[in-house]
Motif scaffolding. Structure first.
Motif, mmCIF file in Angstrom:
data_model
loop_
_atom_site.group_PDB
_atom_site.id
_atom_site.type_symbol
_atom_site.label_atom_id
_atom_site.label_comp_id
_atom_site.label_asym_id
_atom_site.label_seq_id
_atom_site.Cartn_x
_atom_site.Cartn_y
_atom_site.Cartn_z
ATOM 1 N N SER A 64 0.808 -1.215 0.000
ATOM 2 C CA SER A 64 0.000 0.000 0.000
ATOM 3 C C SER A 64 0.836 1.258 0.000
ATOM 4 N N SER A 65 0.492 2.167 -0.909
ATOM 5 C CA SER A 65 1.009 3.521 -0.848
ATOM 6 C C SER A 65 -0.109 4.507 -0.505
ATOM 7 N N TYR A 66 -1.318 3.986 -0.253
ATOM 8 C CA TYR A 66 -2.480 4.800 0.141
ATOM 9 C C TYR A 66 -3.265 4.050 1.210
ATOM 10 N N SER A 67 -2.872 4.215 2.470
ATOM 11 C CA SER A 67 -3.476 3.426 3.543
ATOM 12 C C SER A 67 -4.580 4.151 4.299
ATOM 13 N N THR A 68 -4.480 5.471 4.423
ATOM 14 C CA THR A 68 -5.471 6.219 5.187
ATOM 15 C C THR A 68 -6.866 6.014 4.606
ATOM 16 N N GLY A 69 -7.793 5.600 5.461
ATOM 17 C CA GLY A 69 -9.162 5.364 5.031
ATOM 18 C C GLY A 69 -9.393 4.003 4.401
ATOM 19 N N ASN A 70 -8.343 3.205 4.283
ATOM 20 C CA ASN A 70 -8.473 1.907 3.604
ATOM 21 C C ASN A 70 -8.275 0.704 4.519
ATOM 22 N N ILE A 71 -8.015 0.933 5.807
ATOM 23 C CA ILE A 71 -7.675 -0.196 6.688
ATOM 24 C C ILE A 71 -8.822 -1.203 6.790
ATOM 25 N N GLN A 72 -10.047 -0.738 6.866
ATOM 26 C CA GLN A 72 -11.175 -1.656 6.945
ATOM 27 C C GLN A 72 -11.256 -2.515 5.673
ATOM 28 N N ASP A 73 -11.023 -1.889 4.515
ATOM 29 C CA ASP A 73 -11.002 -2.660 3.268
ATOM 30 C C ASP A 73 -9.860 -3.662 3.264
ATOM 31 N N PHE A 74 -8.699 -3.254 3.761
ATOM 32 C CA PHE A 74 -7.560 -4.183 3.833
ATOM 33 C C PHE A 74 -7.925 -5.401 4.679
ATOM 34 N N ALA A 75 -8.576 -5.140 5.826
ATOM 35 C CA ALA A 75 -8.954 -6.238 6.727
ATOM 36 C C ALA A 75 -9.943 -7.183 6.062
ATOM 37 N N GLU A 76 -10.751 -6.641 5.184
ATOM 38 C CA GLU A 76 -11.764 -7.455 4.517
ATOM 39 C C GLU A 76 -11.167 -8.328 3.422
ATOM 40 N N ILE A 77 -10.145 -7.836 2.706
ATOM 41 C CA ILE A 77 -9.669 -8.578 1.532
ATOM 42 C C ILE A 77 -8.430 -9.428 1.792
ATOM 43 N N VAL A 78 -7.671 -9.152 2.870
ATOM 44 C CA VAL A 78 -6.473 -9.936 3.151
ATOM 45 C C VAL A 78 -6.850 -11.163 3.983
ATOM 46 N N LYS A 79 -6.301 -12.304 3.615
ATOM 47 C CA LYS A 79 -6.598 -13.559 4.309
ATOM 48 C C LYS A 79 -6.031 -13.563 5.733
ATOM 49 N N PRO A 80 -6.569 -14.428 6.611
ATOM 50 C CA PRO A 80 -5.962 -14.591 7.929
ATOM 51 C C PRO A 80 -4.471 -14.922 7.812
ATOM 52 N N PHE A 81 -3.680 -14.312 8.681
ATOM 53 C CA PHE A 81 -2.213 -14.481 8.721
ATOM 54 C C PHE A 81 -1.524 -13.935 7.465
ATOM 55 N N GLY A 82 -2.233 -13.079 6.735
ATOM 56 C CA GLY A 82 -1.627 -12.431 5.585
ATOM 57 C C GLY A 82 -0.699 -11.302 6.009
ATOM 58 N N HIS A 83 -0.113 -10.652 5.016
ATOM 59 C CA HIS A 83 0.881 -9.607 5.281
ATOM 60 C C HIS A 83 0.564 -8.360 4.467
ATOM 61 N N ILE A 84 0.792 -7.197 5.100
ATOM 62 C CA ILE A 84 0.650 -5.909 4.438
ATOM 63 C C ILE A 84 1.945 -5.135 4.632
ATOM 64 N N VAL A 85 2.464 -4.528 3.573
ATOM 65 C CA VAL A 85 3.611 -3.625 3.685
ATOM 66 C C VAL A 85 3.180 -2.273 3.129
ATOM 67 N N ALA A 86 3.471 -1.211 3.908
ATOM 68 C CA ALA A 86 3.010 0.134 3.540
ATOM 69 C C ALA A 86 4.158 1.116 3.534
ATOM 70 N N ILE A 87 4.053 2.126 2.665
ATOM 71 C CA ILE A 87 5.117 3.117 2.548
ATOM 72 C C ILE A 87 4.631 4.536 2.817
#
Length: 325
Positions: free
Chosen positions: A214-237
């Motif tokens: 992610s290079s655009y995380s603000t306002g998107n965390i709920q969407d991230f939680a919905e689409i990433v699988k359990p024990f998945g990984h997110i890297v943000a800049i």
């Protein structure tokens, strides 16, 4: 020569100004580089907007020629063409000369022009560390990866690296047809609309995705939680105050990537950045990676670099903006 021309942040109305400054002093591990071209990144624009008081030389992507080698610097000689992204704690590359730690420097790709090479260091390092360090991707890594902000400089390189050196299925996000076309050109398997992120990703990956950049995380965390699988990984800049609570129930890991960390803290593996730039140079020269240069300006002055800043600040640019001397 005791002074040099440079372009500094901190002028009236936060504009860039032409200045004359003392030549940089070399530390033991440094190279003195005559700068030939720089590119402008969002980091330049953000710092310039806050700059006030003492002039600050920005510029975190550069190509140039080595003119002097510090007493402890190895791997380079006067006359070598180099490319690098620099050190946010020191004066940058918007100047005639720059002192830069040799461990952060790579040899310029021979098959790229000066401008094409200047577009690449910061985004290549950031994408490389995001994918291979934080996400620990290997040639055997399968599953799916969402790249949020896929048409940006880092996203464009990340897509290329993921398709070149992993077995990941890459889903890029964009909001304009022009951006979507660019993301497809970079190699994404599918492009979705990031204005309806969760819905559009679930339409192509109904079971969720394994990883997300992610290079655009603000306002998107709920969407991230919905689409990433359990024990998945997110890297943000990106920057911003974020509530990561929605990720907890799925035990989703959050990684920050800042390519300046190595230089800021003189980490033991600081030389990894120079090494990866040399490895990337081989990929550029082989045609396996492509430059993301799209706009080339020939005015290496406060006016010319300010024009590049304005283009990047517009949020409408695709690819990288480079200013040549």
């Amino acid at each position: 020569m005791t002074t040099m021309r440079a372009v500094a942040a901190g002028g009236p109305d936060h504009k860039l100004v032409d200045v004359e400054l003392p030549m940089p002093s070399l530390r033991a591990h440094d190279l003195l580089v005559r700068v030939a071209a720089v590119s402008v990144n969002p980091a330049d624009v953000k710092i310039a907007a806050r700059a006030a008081g003492k002039p600050r030389i920005l510029g975190f992507d550069a190509v140039g020629t080595v003119v002097e080698v510090g007493s402890a610097a190895t791997g380079f000689a006067a006359g070598d063409e180099v490319y690098y992204a620099g050190d946010i704690t020191r004066q940058g590359a918007n100047a005639e000369f720059q002192a830069i730690d040799a461990r952060l420097v790579g040899h310029k790709p021979a098959q790229l022009s000066v401008a094409e090479a200047a577009a690449m260091p910061l985004t290549t390092i950031t994408a490389w560390e995001s994918l291979f360090t934080h996400l620990a991707a290997t040639p055997d890594t399968t599953g799916s990866l969402v790249v949020v902000g896929a048409a940006g400089g880092v996203g464009s390189v990340l897509i290329q690296l993921a398709k070149l050196r992993t077995a990941l299925h890459v889903i890029g996000t964009s909001s304009r047809q022009e951006s979507s076309d660019w993301v497809t050109t970079m190699g994404a398997d599918v492009v979705v609309d990031h204005r309806s992120l969760a819905k559009s990703v679930k339409a192509v990956a109904p079971e969720g995705v394994d990883a997300l950049f992610s290079s655009y995380s603000t306002g998107n965390i709920q969407d991230f939680a919905e689409i990433v699988k359990p024990f998945g990984h997110i890297v943000a800049i990106d920057d911003g105050k974020l509530d990561l609570g929605p990720l907890k129930s799925k035990s989703i890991a959050w990684h920050w990537e800042l390519m300046f960390t190595h230089a800021m803290y003189s980490t033991p593996d600081m030389a990894s950045q120079g090494q990866l730039l040399n490895e990337a140079a081989d990929l550029f020269d082989a045609g396996s990676l492509r430059t993301t240069l799209t706009t080339e300006l020939d005015d290496f002055s406060a006016a010319g670099i300010q024009h590049a800043h304005d283009l990047v600040a517009s949020g409408r640019t695709i690819g990288k903006v480079v200013v040549r001397r």
